[in-house]
Design a protein around this motif. Structure first.
Motif, PDB file in Angstrom:
ATOM      1  N   ARG A 127       0.823  -1.205   0.000  1.00 20.68           N
ATOM      2  CA  ARG A 127       0.000   0.000   0.000  1.00 20.68           C
ATOM      3  C   ARG A 127       0.858   1.256   0.000  1.00 20.68           C
ATOM      4  NH1 ARG A 127      -3.097  -3.358   3.572  1.00 20.68           N
ATOM      5  NH2 ARG A 127      -5.190  -3.723   2.777  1.00 20.68           N
ATOM      6  N   LEU A 128       2.135   1.087   0.281  1.00 16.37           N
ATOM      7  CA  LEU A 128       3.036   2.237   0.321  1.00 16.37           C
ATOM      8  C   LEU A 128       3.473   2.625  -1.091  1.00 16.37           C
ATOM      9  CD1 LEU A 128       5.312   1.194   3.327  1.00 16.37           C
ATOM     10  CD2 LEU A 128       3.349   2.742   3.351  1.00 16.37           C
ATOM     11  N   SER A 129       3.545   3.907  -1.337  1.00 24.18           N
ATOM     12  CA  SER A 129       3.899   4.414  -2.663  1.00 24.18           C
ATOM     13  C   SER A 129       5.286   3.946  -3.092  1.00 24.18           C
ATOM     14  CB  SER A 129       3.855   5.944  -2.640  1.00 24.18           C
ATOM     15  OG  SER A 129       4.245   6.477  -3.883  1.00 24.18           O
ATOM     16  N   GLY A 130       5.361   3.406  -4.314  1.00 18.57           N
ATOM     17  CA  GLY A 130       6.633   2.989  -4.883  1.00 18.57           C
ATOM     18  C   GLY A 130       7.162   1.659  -4.380  1.00 18.57           C
ATOM     19  N   ARG A 131       6.419   0.993  -3.493  1.00 25.98           N
ATOM     20  CA  ARG A 131       6.932  -0.237  -2.892  1.00 25.98           C
ATOM     21  C   ARG A 131       7.018  -1.378  -3.903  1.00 25.98           C
ATOM     22  NH1 ARG A 131      10.652  -2.394  -0.747  1.00 25.98           N
ATOM     23  NH2 ARG A 131      10.280  -4.530  -0.082  1.00 25.98           N
ATOM     24  N   LEU A 132       6.097  -1.441  -4.874  1.00 25.41           N
ATOM     25  CA  LEU A 132       6.129  -2.532  -5.848  1.00 25.41           C
ATOM     26  C   LEU A 132       7.432  -2.539  -6.625  1.00 25.41           C
ATOM     27  CD1 LEU A 132       3.081  -2.871  -5.208  1.00 25.41           C
ATOM     28  CD2 LEU A 132       2.699  -3.179  -7.655  1.00 25.41           C
ATOM     29  N   ALA A 133       7.827  -1.391  -7.129  1.00 26.60           N
ATOM     30  CA  ALA A 133       9.059  -1.297  -7.925  1.00 26.60           C
ATOM     31  C   ALA A 133      10.284  -1.650  -7.087  1.00 26.60           C
ATOM     32  CB  ALA A 133       9.203   0.110  -8.499  1.00 26.60           C
ATOM     33  N   LYS A 134      10.299  -1.201  -5.834  1.00 27.58           N
ATOM     34  CA  LYS A 134      11.430  -1.509  -4.957  1.00 27.58           C
ATOM     35  C   LYS A 134      11.491  -3.002  -4.655  1.00 27.58           C
ATOM     36  CE  LYS A 134      11.469   3.056  -2.786  1.00 27.58           C
ATOM     37  NZ  LYS A 134      11.210   3.816  -1.533  1.00 27.58           N
ATOM     38  N   SER A 135      10.324  -3.597  -4.441  1.00 28.12           N
ATOM     39  CA  SER A 135      10.270  -5.033  -4.176  1.00 28.12           C
ATOM     40  C   SER A 135      10.801  -5.809  -5.371  1.00 28.12           C
ATOM     41  CB  SER A 135       8.822  -5.461  -3.882  1.00 28.12           C
ATOM     42  OG  SER A 135       8.739  -6.866  -3.749  1.00 28.12           O
ATOM     43  N   TYR A 136      10.411  -5.398  -6.566  1.00 29.39           N
ATOM     44  CA  TYR A 136      10.894  -6.063  -7.784  1.00 29.39           C
ATOM     45  C   TYR A 136      12.417  -5.993  -7.865  1.00 29.39           C
ATOM     46  CZ  TYR A 136      11.685  -7.268 -12.656  1.00 29.39           C
ATOM     47  OH  TYR A 136      12.155  -7.863 -13.803  1.00 29.39           O
ATOM     48  N   ASP A 137      12.968  -4.818  -7.591  1.00 32.73           N
ATOM     49  CA  ASP A 137      14.429  -4.649  -7.655  1.00 32.73           C
ATOM     50  C   ASP A 137      15.128  -5.534  -6.626  1.00 32.73           C
ATOM     51  OD1 ASP A 137      14.131  -2.811  -9.675  1.00 32.73           O
ATOM     52  OD2 ASP A 137      14.299  -1.052  -8.371  1.00 32.73           O
ATOM     53  N   GLU A 138      14.544  -5.636  -5.442  1.00 30.18           N
ATOM     54  CA  GLU A 138      15.129  -6.490  -4.392  1.00 30.18           C
ATOM     55  C   GLU A 138      15.069  -7.959  -4.809  1.00 30.18           C
ATOM     56  OE1 GLU A 138      12.781  -5.275  -1.033  1.00 30.18           O
ATOM     57  OE2 GLU A 138      13.380  -3.181  -1.369  1.00 30.18           O
ATOM     58  N   HIS A 139      13.947  -8.350  -5.409  1.00 28.32           N
ATOM     59  CA  HIS A 139      13.822  -9.724  -5.913  1.00 28.32           C
ATOM     60  C   HIS A 139      14.876  -9.983  -6.986  1.00 28.32           C
ATOM     61  CE1 HIS A 139       9.305 -10.444  -4.759  1.00 28.32           C
ATOM     62  NE2 HIS A 139      10.092 -10.303  -3.716  1.00 28.32           N
ATOM     63  N   ASP A 140      15.125  -8.982  -7.803  1.00 20.69           N
ATOM     64  CA  ASP A 140      16.060  -9.143  -8.912  1.00 20.69           C
ATOM     65  C   ASP A 140      17.456  -9.490  -8.415  1.00 20.69           C
ATOM     66  OD1 ASP A 140      16.216  -8.878 -11.880  1.00 20.69           O
ATOM     67  OD2 ASP A 140      17.792  -7.447 -11.363  1.00 20.69           O
ATOM     68  N   VAL A 141      17.865  -8.886  -7.318  1.00 19.68           N
ATOM     69  CA  VAL A 141      19.184  -9.175  -6.749  1.00 19.68           C
ATOM     70  C   VAL A 141      19.228 -10.622  -6.253  1.00 19.68           C
ATOM     71  CG1 VAL A 141      20.861  -8.541  -4.972  1.00 19.68           C
ATOM     72  CG2 VAL A 141      19.486  -6.768  -6.068  1.00 19.68           C
ATOM     73  N   ILE A 142      18.140 -11.063  -5.632  1.00 19.75           N
ATOM     74  CA  ILE A 142      18.072 -12.442  -5.132  1.00 19.75           C
ATOM     75  C   ILE A 142      18.124 -13.431  -6.292  1.00 19.75           C
ATOM     76  CG2 ILE A 142      16.641 -14.138  -3.908  1.00 19.75           C
ATOM     77  CD1 ILE A 142      15.444 -11.762  -2.329  1.00 19.75           C
ATOM     78  N   VAL A 143      17.309 -13.186  -7.318  1.00 23.88           N
ATOM     79  CA  VAL A 143      17.252 -14.088  -8.471  1.00 23.88           C
ATOM     80  C   VAL A 143      18.598 -14.151  -9.180  1.00 23.88           C
ATOM     81  CG1 VAL A 143      16.219 -14.441 -10.757  1.00 23.88           C
ATOM     82  CG2 VAL A 143      14.768 -13.799  -8.820  1.00 23.88           C
ATOM     83  N   THR A 144      19.223 -13.006  -9.373  1.00 23.46           N
ATOM     84  CA  THR A 144      20.525 -12.973 -10.044  1.00 23.46           C
ATOM     85  C   THR A 144      21.554 -13.815  -9.290  1.00 23.46           C
ATOM     86  OG1 THR A 144      20.104 -10.759 -10.932  1.00 23.46           O
ATOM     87  CG2 THR A 144      22.409 -11.467 -10.801  1.00 23.46           C
ATOM     88  N   ALA A 145      21.553 -13.702  -7.969  1.00 24.35           N
ATOM     89  CA  ALA A 145      22.502 -14.477  -7.161  1.00 24.35           C
ATOM     90  C   ALA A 145      22.227 -15.974  -7.260  1.00 24.35           C
ATOM     91  CB  ALA A 145      22.430 -14.020  -5.706  1.00 24.35           C
TER      92      ALA A 145
END
Length: 238
Positions: free
Chosen positions: A182-200
């Motif tokens: 519900r927080l503004s911009g959280r979806l995009a930040k979550s995606y970026d955080e997931h991306d680091v996990i997936v890349t590793a």
């Protein structure tokens, strides 16, 4: 005879809802969201009859929903008394997220070491596909995807005991983890955080995967704590 008893179609619909097994889940989610966002405050009573009328079900699924909310630590109930909303403090919430961060870190590390080629491929495909949900601002759909993303990490660890521990912990934190979107911009930040996990994980870098997963849950904890703080402030002002 009540109005519901005289209306066969309503009785059939009610029975179908209960048999479908979705009503309890929907009630748990709806009530949990109201608690997390401060629409229900600590000490508020949760009356079975009122909830049954609100969700158009019998009292049996209401009791089950309250039992599940109790297991999450959001509701407490003493014998022969109405259930009441508990006080989830920032301190208690932080301790739960701290434990969750450790468990998710372990799962990410083991996933980097143990995931099969197919599991890695599907993890990456689903992650890339979730970018569409971010662009659309589809909070509910992304929240559902997010649950599956983390479930893939739990399964990818290939350890039944850890899987049991982490899924139990996640169930207790589910309403707070969902609230973050519900927080503004959280979806995009979550995606970026997931991306680091997936890349590793794709690189089989277990140490990087563990660090990324721990950091991700820490950020989720900070985002979710906004709601706990708001509820505490609202309670003091009530």
């Amino acid at each position: 005879m009540t109005k519901d008893q005289s209306d066969p179609s309503k009785q059939i619909r009610r029975r179908e809802i209960i048999r479908a097994g979705t009503t309890v889940e929907q009630m748990v989610r709806a009530i949990a969201d109201m608690i997390v966002t401060g629409q229900m405050l600590p000490g508020d009573k949760l009356d079975e009859i009122s909830l049954a009328a609100r969700f158009e079900v019998s009292r049996t699924p209401v009791r089950e929903a309250l039992r599940e909310l109790g297991a999450m630590g959001l509701v407490e109930r003493e014998p022969n008394r109405s259930a009441v909303v508990t006080n989830v403090t920032e301190t208690y919430l932080h301790s739960m997220f701290e434990a969750m961060a450790e468990l998710e870190s372990i799962c990410a590390r083991l996933s980097a070491e143990r995931m099969t080629i197919e599991e890695r491929r599907l993890l990456e495909i689903e992650h890339r596909a979730s970018a569409r949900l971010v662009r659309q601002g589809a909070d509910e759909e992304y929240a559902a995807y997010n649950t599956e993303f983390h479930s893939r990490l739990y399964r990818g660890a290939h350890n039944e005991h850890i899987h049991e521990l982490v899924t139990q912990s996640r169930a207790r934190l589910a309403p707070f983890r969902r609230a973050q979107f519900r927080l503004s911009g959280r979806l995009a930040k979550s995606y970026d955080e997931h991306d680091v996990i997936v890349t590793a994980i794709m690189r089989a870098d277990s140490a990087a995967a563990a660090r990324a997963a721990y950091a991700h849950v820490e950020i989720v904890s900070d985002a979710s704590a906004v709601f706990a703080a708001a509820t505490e402030q609202k309670e003091r002002g009530a």
